[in-house]
Motif scaffolding. Structure first.
Motif, PDB file in Angstrom:
ATOM      1  N   ILE A  31       0.861  -1.177   0.000  1.00  0.00           N
ATOM      2  CA  ILE A  31       0.000   0.000   0.000  1.00  0.00           C
ATOM      3  C   ILE A  31       0.901   1.233   0.000  1.00  0.00           C
ATOM      4  O   ILE A  31       1.984   1.224   0.599  1.00  0.00           O
ATOM      5  CB  ILE A  31      -0.930   0.028   1.235  1.00  0.00           C
ATOM      6  N   ALA A  32       0.469   2.287  -0.675  1.00  0.00           N
ATOM      7  CA  ALA A  32       1.233   3.540  -0.671  1.00  0.00           C
ATOM      8  C   ALA A  32       1.197   4.144   0.723  1.00  0.00           C
ATOM      9  O   ALA A  32       0.176   4.678   1.151  1.00  0.00           O
ATOM     10  CB  ALA A  32       0.650   4.512  -1.695  1.00  0.00           C
ATOM     11  N   ARG A  33       2.291   4.041   1.448  1.00  0.00           N
ATOM     12  CA  ARG A  33       2.348   4.452   2.855  1.00  0.00           C
ATOM     13  C   ARG A  33       3.321   5.603   3.110  1.00  0.00           C
ATOM     14  O   ARG A  33       3.168   6.333   4.090  1.00  0.00           O
ATOM     15  CB  ARG A  33       2.808   3.279   3.735  1.00  0.00           C
ATOM     16  N   ARG A  34       4.360   5.742   2.305  1.00  0.00           N
ATOM     17  CA  ARG A  34       5.456   6.652   2.635  1.00  0.00           C
ATOM     18  C   ARG A  34       5.261   8.042   2.032  1.00  0.00           C
ATOM     19  O   ARG A  34       4.820   8.187   0.896  1.00  0.00           O
ATOM     20  CB  ARG A  34       6.788   6.053   2.190  1.00  0.00           C
TER      21      ARG A  34
ATOM     22  N   LEU B 284      10.670   9.530   1.287  1.00  0.00           N
ATOM     23  CA  LEU B 284      11.341   9.112   0.056  1.00  0.00           C
ATOM     24  C   LEU B 284      12.627   9.909  -0.153  1.00  0.00           C
ATOM     25  O   LEU B 284      13.653   9.355  -0.574  1.00  0.00           O
ATOM     26  CB  LEU B 284      10.413   9.299  -1.143  1.00  0.00           C
ATOM     27  N   LEU B 285      12.585  11.193   0.150  1.00  0.00           N
ATOM     28  CA  LEU B 285      13.787  12.020   0.014  1.00  0.00           C
ATOM     29  C   LEU B 285      14.881  11.568   0.968  1.00  0.00           C
ATOM     30  O   LEU B 285      16.070  11.566   0.621  1.00  0.00           O
ATOM     31  CB  LEU B 285      13.451  13.491   0.278  1.00  0.00           C
ATOM     32  N   ASP B 286      14.493  11.179   2.182  1.00  0.00           N
ATOM     33  CA  ASP B 286      15.477  10.708   3.158  1.00  0.00           C
ATOM     34  C   ASP B 286      16.206   9.460   2.672  1.00  0.00           C
ATOM     35  O   ASP B 286      17.342   9.196   3.081  1.00  0.00           O
ATOM     36  CB  ASP B 286      14.793  10.395   4.499  1.00  0.00           C
TER      37      ASP B 286
ATOM     38  N   ARG C 299      -1.968  10.089  -1.745  1.00  0.00           N
ATOM     39  CA  ARG C 299      -1.178   8.886  -1.484  1.00  0.00           C
ATOM     40  C   ARG C 299      -2.044   7.706  -1.915  1.00  0.00           C
ATOM     41  O   ARG C 299      -2.623   7.006  -1.098  1.00  0.00           O
ATOM     42  CB  ARG C 299      -0.770   8.789  -0.014  1.00  0.00           C
ATOM     43  N   ILE C 300      -2.112   7.539  -3.238  1.00  0.00           N
ATOM     44  CA  ILE C 300      -3.020   6.553  -3.814  1.00  0.00           C
ATOM     45  C   ILE C 300      -2.253   5.625  -4.754  1.00  0.00           C
ATOM     46  O   ILE C 300      -1.129   5.910  -5.168  1.00  0.00           O
ATOM     47  CB  ILE C 300      -4.157   7.227  -4.615  1.00  0.00           C
TER      48      ILE C 300
END
Length: 340
Positions: free
Chosen positions: A26-29, A34-36, A54-55
């Motif tokens: 599932i799209a969680r982040r 993501l940049l980190d 966030r889909i």
């Protein structure tokens, strides 16, 4: 030298996905997370970094696409922002990128980044893809090229790019044309094409304008097309034909009936490369379909032709929308040349 500022908008997708306790992705982040996890190139700052959605991208729709395009325009209007990156799922990435390319007018780089492997995969491709996309968005060499899709160290024009594999990391390609630019060792950009023309609608858009896309098959029942148009009240229909844009013979009269009733019918091809051309005569042949009012989509896929038709219909009669569409297709089928 100063720092180049790039904006980042997130919409979710596999690049932001991770497994839950049930093992399902599932799209969680967030985009901040993501940049980190990626290496932002030296001399570039990423701000703002905002999650719009966030889909999973199979839930993307035209209303979200137009909203995303409006936000991109708003961010790029800031003088300090050199370019923008959008993270997106791969299933409908080519459609969203194309829609954004149609309705945004900025010359600053707009680069879509995605991933075929989840963020928690041991061999995640998202971090490299995001890092490359950020570098591309900061590059003055990519100004004026329109919306680009980064994939496997290549940058593809939104109008040409297609998803060509369901799970390989090199899942995107531009059949017939190839990438607009490539990324080599040490991040070196090599420009392959330059854009020479663009088409942007000069009228308000309506994300609710109804356009239906259908894929006829051998033995197709023509009544299905009539039923769908009657049920939806669609003003436009895109048919994904065979080869050069031919259809089962019993559809020619249906296409003629629909165009007489004011439905704008566009013929695309289910073949990825080569485009559509009215060459064959006889029932179902392209010449006959053109003679009863169908418009051929050129090199656009059925999905992209649908979005383009949605951009041409608002506030227009069928004749006006057809003229808009023919003009747009003329620009979109050209508009690039080999870089020197």
């Amino acid at each position: 030298m100063g720092t180049t500022r790039v904006a980042l908008l997130g919409t979710g997708g596999t690049i932001a996905s991770a497994s839950g306790a049930d093992g399902q992705l599932i799209a969680r982040r967030s985009v901040a997370e993501l940049l980190d996890g990626c290496n932002v190139p030296a001399g570039i700052s990423v701000e703002p970094a905002v999650d719009l959605d966030r889909i999973n991208s199979w839930d993307m729709d035209p209303r979200r696409m137009w909203r995303l395009a409006a936000r991109i325009q708003e961010v790029l209007a800031e003088p300090e922002v050199a370019g923008i990156v959008i993270t997106h799922g791969t299933d409908t990435l080519e459609e969203t990128a194309f829609a954004v390319d149609l309705v945004t007018a900025a010359d600053k780089p707009v680069v879509f980044a995605s991933a075929m492997r989840s963020a928690d995969s041991t061999s995640a491709d998202g971090p490299r893809n995001l890092s490359n996309a950020v570098a591309a968005a900061a590059s003055p060499e990519l100004r004026g090229l329109g919306v680009l899709v980064h994939a496997s160290d290549e940058l593809h024009a939104a109008r040409w790019v297609r998803k060509v594999h369901t799970h390989h990391v090199d899942a995107f390609s531009s059949p017939t044309f190839g990438p607009v630019a490539t990324i080599g060792p040490a991040g070196r950009l090599r420009l392959v094409h330059r854009r020479t023309a663009r088409w942007t609608p000069a009228w308000p858009l309506d994300p609710d304008v109804q356009v239906v896309a259908m894929t006829p098959y051998t033995g197709f029942t023509p009544g299905l097309v009539r039923a769908v148009i009657e049920h939806t009240g669609a003003r436009g229909l895109v048919l994904e034909g065979f080869g050069l844009g031919n259809l089962p013979g019993n559809l020619t009269s249906v296409v003629g009936d629909l165009t007489e009733r004011g439905v704008l019918v566009v013929i695309a091809s289910r073949v990825m490369a080569g485009g559509t051309f009215p060459v064959y005569g006889g029932d179902g042949g392209g010449v006959g379909l053109e003679s009863v009012g169908a418009v051929f989509a050129g090199g656009l896929s059925a999905a992209k032709a649908r979005l383009l038709l949605m951009c041409c219909l608002p506030g227009a009669s069928t004749a006006e929308a057809r003229a808009r569409l023919v003009d747009a297709l003329d620009v979109l089928d050209g508009g690039f040349q080999v870089a020197r």
